[in-house]
Enzyme design. Structure first.
Site, mmCIF file in Angstrom:
data_model
loop_
_atom_site.group_PDB
_atom_site.id
_atom_site.type_symbol
_atom_site.label_atom_id
_atom_site.label_comp_id
_atom_site.label_asym_id
_atom_site.label_seq_id
_atom_site.Cartn_x
_atom_site.Cartn_y
_atom_site.Cartn_z
ATOM 1 N N SER A 36 -21.001 21.108 1.414
ATOM 2 C CA SER A 36 -21.390 19.712 1.624
ATOM 3 C C SER A 36 -21.380 19.001 0.281
ATOM 4 O O SER A 36 -21.112 19.620 -0.751
ATOM 5 C CB SER A 36 -22.798 19.656 2.220
ATOM 6 O OG SER A 36 -23.732 19.989 1.210
ATOM 7 N N LYS A 37 -21.698 17.712 0.339
ATOM 8 C CA LYS A 37 -21.654 16.901 -0.886
ATOM 9 C C LYS A 37 -22.532 17.467 -1.999
ATOM 10 O O LYS A 37 -22.266 17.231 -3.172
ATOM 11 C CB LYS A 37 -22.080 15.465 -0.569
ATOM 12 C CG LYS A 37 -21.028 14.744 0.244
ATOM 13 C CD LYS A 37 -21.356 13.272 0.428
ATOM 14 C CE LYS A 37 -20.300 12.640 1.308
ATOM 15 N NZ LYS A 37 -20.865 11.821 2.370
ATOM 16 N N ARG A 38 -23.561 18.187 -1.598
ATOM 17 C CA ARG A 38 -24.432 18.795 -2.626
ATOM 18 C C ARG A 38 -23.648 19.712 -3.553
ATOM 19 O O ARG A 38 -24.035 19.974 -4.673
ATOM 20 C CB ARG A 38 -25.506 19.676 -1.958
ATOM 21 C CG ARG A 38 -26.562 18.974 -1.228
ATOM 22 C CD ARG A 38 -27.628 19.941 -0.753
ATOM 23 N NE ARG A 38 -27.127 20.971 0.158
ATOM 24 C CZ ARG A 38 -27.142 22.265 -0.109
ATOM 25 N NH1 ARG A 38 -27.637 22.709 -1.251
ATOM 26 N NH2 ARG A 38 -26.674 23.139 0.768
#
Ligand code: GLU
Length: 481
Positions: free
Chosen positions: A253-255
Site C-alpha cells: 500500500s501507499k505506506r
C-alpha cells in the site's frame, strides 16, 4: 497461431493503475500472447460514485506505456462490446429478470440499518456475517405492499446448501461450503448490477476462457460459479495469483512508497524495467534468468508456474533492473527522456548545443538507477545550478588540501586548452605536480571541479567542462572558508 483462449483485465476506474493490478494485467496479457489468444480490457464502472473518466484515461495510458496492449477494449476495438459495464445495464437487467422469474433470486427489502445490526450481532457471537434470509419467502402481497410504500428492493441470489468446488490453476482444488456464503446481492436497490453478477454475464458473453486475477477475489469465485450454474453456463478456468506484499509482509500500500504505475514513470523507471520486475514477482523463468526481453518472457511464461506464495516488493531489485535497462537504452531515446528532467530543473535545453547535452546524457547514463537522479548531477555541468555540497566544502577547506588545490589551479592555468575527449593528460600532470595519487587526488579534484563527491568519471567530465570553467570553480573553492 490463433486459439480460442480469451482473457480479460477488468479494472474498476476508481484511481490510478496500481502496480499490483498492472501485474494482473500482465499475467493475462502474457497468457494470451503465449496461447495465441485474445486479451480484452473491460472497465468495471458500476460504482458510479467512485468511477471517473480521468481514471479510465489514466489506466489506458499506463497500460499502453507498459506495452500491455489489448485486442478488444473500450477505445473502440472489438466485436464483443460495449466494454464498459455502465453501457451494459440492459443486458444485466434482462438476465436478472429471467432469474427472478425462475425464483432463483428474490427481492429483499431489509434496510441498511437492519443489515448493519445483524452484522454486528453475528460478529459479536463469533460468527461470519451473512444475510439471514429474512426476505427469502415473502409473499407476493407483502412484496406489493412494500413496493407501494415506495421501498426499493435489492435482488438477492438464493444460495442452496451444498459444496462449490473448482480447480484453480495456481492453488489447485478449492472447495467452499455454500452455507458460508449467504444470499448475496446481484442487483442493488438503484438497479445497478453488483460485481459478482455483472462479472459473470460479461465473462460469459465475452467468451472468456480463463479468469486470471488476484487472490482477493477467491471468495467471490464460488458466488460467481453459483451464478453460472443458475444461468446454465459453463464457468471459465480460474487462476488466482497471490497479491504483492510490502517488505513488512502486509499488502502493498501507499505506506510502502509508490504504488501507482504513473509514479514510477514520473520517477524515471523505464517501462521495460517495470514490466520485467513485475513478471518476476511470483514467476521464475525456467532458465533462472532474471533479465528477459518481452519476447523471452512470452516464450518462457506459464500460468501454472506462478508461485502460490505471496511475492514481496523490493524497490532495490526494481532499481537494479532499471539501471540495467538505462545502460542498455540507445542514446537517442535516453537523451529524449533525460532532457525532460533537465527542463524541469530550469535548463533551457532548446537553446543549447544539442551535442553537448547528448554528451552529458551519455556520461550520466552509467550513474543512474532512476532517470530523475540526473537532477543531483546537473550542477556539475550547468553553472546556474553549480554549488559546493557540504561534503565537498569540508574537503576543500581542510588545511592539508589547500596547497594541492592551489597547485591544481596553477597547472590548469598553464595548460593549453584540452584536445580530444579525454582528460587523462591533464590528470597525469595533476598527479606529477601535486605528488598525489588515487583517492587523495581524485576526491579533491572532484570536490573542487564538480562541487560534489560523486558523479560520472572525472576523466570524462574534464573535457566537457573545459579549462575556463574549471579555473573559475577552483578559484571559488580557494575562497571558501
Ligand atoms: N473490477 C474487479 C477489480 O478491479 C475485477 C475483478 C475480476 O477480475 O473479476 O478487482
Amino acid at each position: 497461431m490463433t486459439s480460442n483462449v480469451r482473457v480479460r483485465f477488468a479494472p474498476a476506474p476508481t484511481g490510478l493503475l496500481h502496480i499490483g493490478n498492472a501485474r494482473t494485467a500482465l499475467f493475462n496479457h502474457l497468457f494470451a500472447r503465449k496461447e495465441g489468444g485474445a486479451f480484452i480490457l473491460r472497465i468495471e464502472d458500476t460504482d458510479v460514485e467512485r468511477s471517473t473518466e480521468a481514471s479510465i484515461e489514466a489506466i489506458l495510458r499506463d497500460l499502453r506505456w507498459l506495452g500491455i496492449l489489448w485486442e478488444e477494449g473500450p477505445d473502440g476495438v472489438g466485436q464483443n462490446g460495449p466494454y464498459r459495464q455502465s453501457e451494459r445495464l440492459p443486458l444485466y437487467r434482462e438476465y436478472a429478470e429471467n432469474l427472478f422469474g425462475e425464483g432463483k433470486v428474490y427481492k429483499c427489502f431489509c434496510s441498511p440499518e437492519r443489515l448493519e445490526s445483524l452484522r454486528k450481532e453475528q460478529l459479536a457471537r463469533g460468527m461470519m456475517p451473512k444475510y439471514d434470509g429474512k426476505c427469502r419467502s415473502l409473499s407476493q402481497r407483502e412484496i406489493s405492499e412494500m413496493e407501494s410504500e415506495g421501498l426499493r428492493p435489492v435482488l438477492r441470489f438464493r444460495v442452496d446448501r451444498g459444496m462449490v468446488v473448482f480447480e484453480d490453476l495456481i492453488h489447485g482444488r478449492m472447495s467452499f461450503d455454500s452455507d458460508g456464503l449467504g444470499d448475496f446481492i446481484i442487483v442493488r436497490s438503484d438497479g445497478m448490477a453488483a460485481y459478482n453478477f455483472a462479472c459473470v454475464i460479461d465473462d460469459h458473453s465475452m467468451r472468456i476462457t480463463h479468469v486470471i486475477r488476484g487472490d482477493d477475489h477467491l471468495s467471490n469465485t464460488p458466488r460467481q460459479i453459483l451464478v453460472y450454474r443458475a444461468l446454465g453456463w459453463q464457468p471459465p478456468v480460474f487462476a488466482h495469483h497471490p497479491l504483492i506484499l510490502g517488505p513488512d509482509r502486509s499488502p502493498l500500500s501507499k505506506r510502502h512508497g509508490a504504488t501507482a504505475v504513473s509514479q514510477y514513470r514520473e520517477e524515471g523507471f523505464l517501462p521495460e524495467a517495470l514490466l520485467n520486475y513485475l513478471v518476476l514477482l511470483g514467476w521464475t523463468s525456467p532458465s533462472g534468468e532474471e533479465i528477459l526481453t518481452p519476447e523471452e518472457i512470452v516464450k518462457a511464461f506459464s500460468l501454472t508456474a506462478l508461485s502460490r506464495n505471496a511475492p514481496i516488493h523490493s524497490r532495490k531489485k526494481l532499481e537494479w533492473l532499471n539501471s540495467h535497462y538505462i545502460r542498455k537504452t540507445d542514446n537517442g531515446r535516453l537523451v529524449r527522456l533525460l532532457l525532460s528532467y533537465f527542463e524541469k530543473a530550469g535548463i533551457p535545453v532548446k537553446q543549447m548545443d544539442q551535442e553537448y547535452l547528448a554528451q552529458i546524457c551519455g556520461l550520466l547514463k552509467e550513474n543512474l538507477s532512476i532517470l530523475s537522479q540526473v537532477e543531483e548531477y546537473l550542477g556539475i555541468f550547468f553553472d546556474a545550478l553549480f554549488s559546493f555540497s557540504e561534503e565537498a566544502k569540508a574537503v576543500l577547506i581542510s588545511p592539508e588540501n589547500r596547497e594541492a588545490l592551489q597547485t591544481i589551479l596553477n597547472v590548469l592555468e598553464g595548460f593549453s586548452e584540452m584536445e580530444g575527449d579525454s582528460g587523462s593528460p591533464l590528470l597525469v600532470r595533476f598527479e606529477g605536480r601535486t605528488g598525489r595519487k588515487g583517492k587523495s587526488l581524485y576526491a579533491l579534484l572532484r570536490a573542487g571541479i564538480t562541487g560534489k563527491m560523486k558523479g560520472p568519471e572525472l576523466v570524462k567530465i574534464l573535457p566537457l567542462l573545459g579549462k575556463d570553467r574549471m579555473i573559475n570553480r577552483l578559484k571559488m573553492a580557494l575562497e571558501l572558508s
